[in-house]
Motif scaffolding. Structure first.
Motif, PDB file in Angstrom:
ATOM      1  N   ARG A 134      -4.366  13.697   0.259  1.00  0.00           N
ATOM      2  CA  ARG A 134      -4.590  12.432   0.960  1.00  0.00           C
ATOM      3  C   ARG A 134      -3.266  11.685   1.168  1.00  0.00           C
ATOM      4  O   ARG A 134      -2.999  11.131   2.235  1.00  0.00           O
ATOM      5  CB  ARG A 134      -5.555  11.546   0.180  1.00  0.00           C
ATOM      6  N   HIS A 135      -2.410  11.685   0.130  1.00  0.00           N
ATOM      7  CA  HIS A 135      -1.102  11.035   0.261  1.00  0.00           C
ATOM      8  C   HIS A 135      -0.246  11.737   1.314  1.00  0.00           C
ATOM      9  O   HIS A 135       0.446  11.087   2.104  1.00  0.00           O
ATOM     10  CB  HIS A 135      -0.374  11.038  -1.082  1.00  0.00           C
ATOM     11  N   ASN A 175       0.851   4.143  -2.907  1.00  0.00           N
ATOM     12  CA  ASN A 175       0.703   5.582  -2.645  1.00  0.00           C
ATOM     13  C   ASN A 175       1.838   6.383  -3.288  1.00  0.00           C
ATOM     14  O   ASN A 175       1.617   7.462  -3.842  1.00  0.00           O
ATOM     15  CB  ASN A 175       0.667   5.852  -1.136  1.00  0.00           C
ATOM     16  N   THR A 204       7.479  11.018  -0.365  1.00  0.00           N
ATOM     17  CA  THR A 204       6.093  11.088  -0.824  1.00  0.00           C
ATOM     18  C   THR A 204       5.527  12.498  -0.626  1.00  0.00           C
ATOM     19  O   THR A 204       4.899  13.067  -1.526  1.00  0.00           O
ATOM     20  CB  THR A 204       5.229  10.066  -0.055  1.00  0.00           C
ATOM     21  N   LYS A 230       1.244   6.617  -7.018  1.00  0.00           N
ATOM     22  CA  LYS A 230       0.155   7.543  -7.349  1.00  0.00           C
ATOM     23  C   LYS A 230       0.623   8.991  -7.263  1.00  0.00           C
ATOM     24  O   LYS A 230       0.300   9.817  -8.113  1.00  0.00           O
ATOM     25  CB  LYS A 230      -1.038   7.302  -6.420  1.00  0.00           C
ATOM     26  N   ASN A 241       0.833  -1.208   0.000  1.00  0.00           N
ATOM     27  CA  ASN A 241       0.000   0.000   0.000  1.00  0.00           C
ATOM     28  C   ASN A 241       0.868   1.259   0.000  1.00  0.00           C
ATOM     29  O   ASN A 241       0.539   2.251  -0.669  1.00  0.00           O
ATOM     30  CB  ASN A 241      -0.919  -0.007   1.220  1.00  0.00           C
ATOM     31  N   ASP A 268      -6.282  14.141  -4.092  1.00  0.00           N
ATOM     32  CA  ASP A 268      -5.480  12.921  -4.106  1.00  0.00           C
ATOM     33  C   ASP A 268      -4.104  13.166  -3.488  1.00  0.00           C
ATOM     34  O   ASP A 268      -3.636  12.391  -2.648  1.00  0.00           O
ATOM     35  CB  ASP A 268      -5.327  12.432  -5.551  1.00  0.00           C
ATOM     36  N   ASN A 306      -1.590  10.750   4.765  1.00  0.00           N
ATOM     37  CA  ASN A 306      -1.214   9.384   5.151  1.00  0.00           C
ATOM     38  C   ASN A 306       0.258   9.319   5.555  1.00  0.00           C
ATOM     39  O   ASN A 306       0.618   8.693   6.551  1.00  0.00           O
ATOM     40  CB  ASN A 306      -1.467   8.423   3.982  1.00  0.00           C
ATOM     41  N   SER A 352      -6.820   2.666  -9.190  1.00  0.00           N
ATOM     42  CA  SER A 352      -6.735   1.947  -7.918  1.00  0.00           C
ATOM     43  C   SER A 352      -6.801   0.444  -8.177  1.00  0.00           C
ATOM     44  O   SER A 352      -7.335  -0.002  -9.200  1.00  0.00           O
ATOM     45  CB  SER A 352      -7.875   2.366  -6.989  1.00  0.00           C
TER      46      SER A 352
END
Length: 843
Positions: free
Chosen positions: A659-660, A287, A632, A290, A283, A656, A663, A298
């Motif tokens: 969100r990365h 990420n 990231t 992406k 996962n 998007d 996380n 996805s």
């Protein structure tokens, strides 16, 4: 005679199921697990005839599998992107936990940074061009692939030397060493150093093939991992095989051995397993892809990671399943008194072999019934009469071959000789020509030893207890048995009476035996035994065995005298102290009080210095864990900025990227919490669980331990008590870091063994390593302030001093150290043992 053998061989080959695997590079140690599984018959044993398909510059591994030219393939984490693009694949496992893929240049090429790659030539295959770890590293440095001149890969480092190319895609385990052999130093750009620490050499197949052939997939994967385990346990042997048979690049034997040892640092997970893939790490990779714009769609991770081949079940043939259905029950005989290996206690089978049998019973789903006997001889007689079907722990001999079949060995038994407490240590047992040496009746030792030492006087005794009693009565000089059983019995019942006086060259191998008139039972039990992984085996062993081996002298008598001397000294000191106290005046009391305050302040500062010294170790771990999520965040933020400037930033891209970032930030927050807790000051004691405290400590040093390939074995009673947790963590960290430093460049298997138990009203923590021990000339000084054996830039010398101060002044306990010899997994080691004794206080 030759013709029937050829016909039989042909028929056996025809019964094997053909399958194939496409390799992702030229033959070298990188694929040793596959070569070993083929050469050692691991594939054949599970009914497979495996073709290892060679690689060339035009090979596309993914297409080979999807176009059904190969059933299995080996590829990079770019497979995740291909899955998101709708490719019908599933991944089975990853050989590399950390990718060795690098960009390689010559050190003397004036290339200083990754930015220098612009407008330079890079030698690469078409498939490597798609490797996500490479693209991730370049994109994170704002380097466009359009800025690079890609040329076809020749797989020759000479092209770097001859300036035909500026860079080449290579493996850190391989090409740098080849360059070094040619007299050139390397300049390496590793995606891992830029925060992209991905899996590599992923074993995969098509989803369709996996669903249609679940048994074949499991058998192929299990045999391959078995091949990998064998390869790393026998590096020189396997390197020689590859040098002679799988060597199109004409690599030197030394370079193959170097490659193997470098690979060994990258293939094992934290549980020393090969092949592991986790959803959490996949996962994190998704990420990253992406954020970098490499992956738009996805995917369902459960649809990507195939797990049926990892099930606890055993793949049995139809004949084997039919046998078990009709057998209904397996009858078992054991040695009724052979602890810690096995014993009959209250009509119940206990010990190491009992734990193995319980696992096998659950895997086969068939009752295994104990046939109770009073002696080992009776158990062997029952086996000969077919009254029992199996013996779970037995050594193979020519005599036993007449009525038993045997699995592969699963426990090694080093032989030693026990003798009287006054007996000298025997370097060579050949000198004992006139002495009687006891051996347990009907044990394999007797047959083997009499054949090897026909001139020695071996006599039968009923069992080990009888042998020890005859030693004490002077009827025999010594008794030969295996190290584990002899050591365990001495520690339990014969301390100060019996000791180990010789180590023999022989190491016997214990196996499961089955009646040889039903050979299919042996095949079934072999499969069940093979399915028990290394972690389970270590847990079983650690549960039952804790043996210290002292080579030459028994210290019991010395310890008693030493204790008496210490007691006398303490009494004299107390008397003298009382005398001084009577003569002291008020001024002296005041001066002492002032000095005590000063010392307390110095100790407080020293404790903080010690804690700050630990910070360096922790920061290295945190930096390792933070590198990828920080990359990231950086890439996501840069992407938002660029798209905003170009007026192409839409809400979906913004959300998007945010969100990365969120996380990754959460991951960073979790790691810093452990760091912050460590540096918070304990003001009052609290109720802590020792297992949790030790696990926290190990987590704080986990990455540096992983880098050094150190295995931490834990045998911890989870005891709750009142103490200052952060102070205790600091002590544990100091000891663990010292052990790690001592293990650098030491044995191939680096061990730190932590044991915790309750002894009366105290908690006893022991931490031992196999680094060879502390120099006897300095062992008495290691707790002195500012004494260090490290280089002046690597150590302050306050770590162990402060540890002792914290334990004995703040935690009301005791901290000591000594050198020991011990056995682990049937191998003898020497190292240091640190012992912490803390009073058990309740809140």
């Amino acid at each position: 005679m030759l013709l029937p053998l050829l016909i039989l061989s042909s028929l056996c080959a025809q019964n094997l199921q053909k399958t194939s695997v496409q390799l992702m590079w030229l033959d070298q140690f990188e694929f040793a697990g596959f070569y070993v599984a083929k050469e050692k018959g691991f594939y054949e044993k599970v009914g497979l005839d495996v073709e290892l398909k060679k690689y060339n510059a035009s090979t596309n591994v993914l297409n080979e599998v999807l176009e059904k030219k190969a059933d299995f393939g080996v590829n990079s984490t770019s497979l995740i992107i291909e899955k998101s693009n709708g490719k019908d694949i599933v991944i089975l496992g990853s050989v590399f936990q950390s990718s060795p893929l690098i960009l390689l240049a010559l050190k003397n090429s004036q290339i200083k940074s990754l930015q220098d790659i612009k407008n330079k030539k890079v030698m690469i295959t078409q498939e490597q061009y798609e490797f996500a770890s490479l693209q991730s590293m370049l994109i994170s440095e704002n380097i466009s692939l359009k800025d690079i001149k890609f040329i076809e890969h020749t797989f020759k480092v000479d092209n770097l030397i001859d300036n035909i190319t500026d860079f080449m895609i290579a493996y850190s385990t391989n090409e740098p060493y080849i360059l070094k052999e040619k007299g050139y130093e390397s300049k390496i750009f590793h995606p891992k150093d830029y925060g992209f620490d991905f899996y590599e050499e992923i074993i995969f197949t098509s989803k369709e093939f996996a669903n249609n052939n679940p048994k074949l997939v499991k058998d192929f994967y299990d045999a391959t991992i078995k091949g990998w385990n064998y390869a790393f346990e026998n590096i020189e042997e396997v390197a020689q095989l590859i040098y002679e048979k799988y060597n199109p690049q004409n690599k030197s034997l030394d370079s193959l051995i170097f490659e193997a040892n470098e690979m060994k640092k990258l293939v094992y997970d934290e549980n020393k397993q090969i092949g592991t893939i986790t959803k959490e790490r996949i996962n994190l990779i998704i990420n990253t892809y992406k954020v970098l714009g490499l992956m738009k769609n996805s995917i369902d991770i459960d649809d990507l990671i195939y797990t049926k081949h990892l099930s606890n079940s055993i793949s049995l043939s139809k004949e084997e399943e039919f046998y078990l259905e009709n057998k209904k029950e397996i009858k078992m005989c054991i040695d009724p008194n052979w602890m810690p290996f096995e014993k009959i206690e209250n009509n119940t089978h206990i010990g190491i072999s009992a734990d193995y049998i319980n696992i096998i019973k659950n895997k086969l789903n068939i009752p295994i019934t104990l046939i109770s006997t009073k002696t080992w001889s009776e158990s062997l007689t029952n086996a000969q009469k077919r009254l029992c079907d199996i013996i779970p722990l037995i050594v193979k001999t020519k005599k036993r071959d007449n009525y038993l079949n045997f699995t592969s060995s699963y426990i090694k038994l080093p032989l030693v000789m026990a003798g009287g407490i006054e007996a000298p240590f025997i370097e060579d047992i050949n000198q004992l020509k006139d002495e009687k040496i006891g051996v347990s009746k009907d044990y394999a030792f007797e047959e083997i030893l009499k054949a090897k030492y026909p001139h020695l006087n071996f006599v039968q005794v009923e069992n080990m207890k009888d042998g020890f009693e005859q030693i004490q009565k002077g009827k025999i000089f010594g008794f030969v048995g295996n190290l584990t059983t002899v050591g365990s019995s001495i520690q339990k019942d014969y301390i100060g009476q019996i000791k180990i006086i010789a180590k023999l060259d022989e190491t016997l191998e214990a196996r499961i035996s089955t009646r040889n008139d039903e050979p299919i039972l042996n095949s079934i039990l072999q499969k069940a035994l093979d399915s028990i992984d290394l972690k389970q085996r270590e847990e079983i062993y650690n549960k039952w065995v804790y043996v210290n081996y002292q080579k030459e002298i028994s210290y019991v008598f010395f310890n008693k005298i030493f204790a008496a001397i210490i007691l006398i000294i303490i009494i004299l000191i107390l008397i003298y102290r009382q005398y001084l106290l009577k003569k002291m005046n008020k001024q002296l009391f005041e001066r002492i009080e002032i000095e005590m305050k000063r010392n307390e302040e110095k100790n407080r500062i020293s404790i903080q210095q010690s804690r700050m010294a630990s910070m360096g170790e922790m920061l290295e771990n945190i930096a390792h864990q933070w590198r990828q999520p920080l990359s990231t965040i950086s890439v996501a933020a840069s992407g938002i900025e660029v798209k905003k400037e170009l007026n192409i930033l839409n809400d979906e891209d913004l959300n998007d990227s945010l969100r990365h970032i969120k996380n990754a930030t959460q991951y960073l927050s979790n790691t810093i919490e452990d760091f912050r807790n460590f540096f918070s000051k304990d003001k009052v004691s609290s109720n802590i669980k020792i297992r949790t405290t030790i696990n926290k400590t190990i987590d704080l040093v986990s990455s540096t331990f992983a880098k050094e390939e150190i295995t931490v074995v834990r045998n911890i009673q989870n005891i709750s008590f009142s103490s200052f947790e952060n102070e205790l963590i600091q002590v544990l960290m100091n000891i663990l870091i010292n052990a790690k430093d001592a293990l650098e460049n030491k044995p191939s298997q680096k061990l730190i063994i932590i044991k915790v138990k309750q002894l009366n009203e105290n908690l006893v923590i022991t931490i031992k390593d196999n680094a060879g021990g502390i120099d006897e000339e300095i062992i008495d000084k290691i707790f002195e302030p500012y004494f260090t054996t490290k280089h002046q830039f690597n150590g302050t010398g306050i770590g162990l001093y402060m540890s002792k101060l914290i334990v004995e002044k703040h935690l009301d306990g005791k901290l000591s150290a000594k050198n020991i010899s011990f056995e682990f997994n049937n191998t003898l080691y020497k190292g240091a043992l640190f012992k912490i004794v803390l009073p058990l206080k309740n809140l």
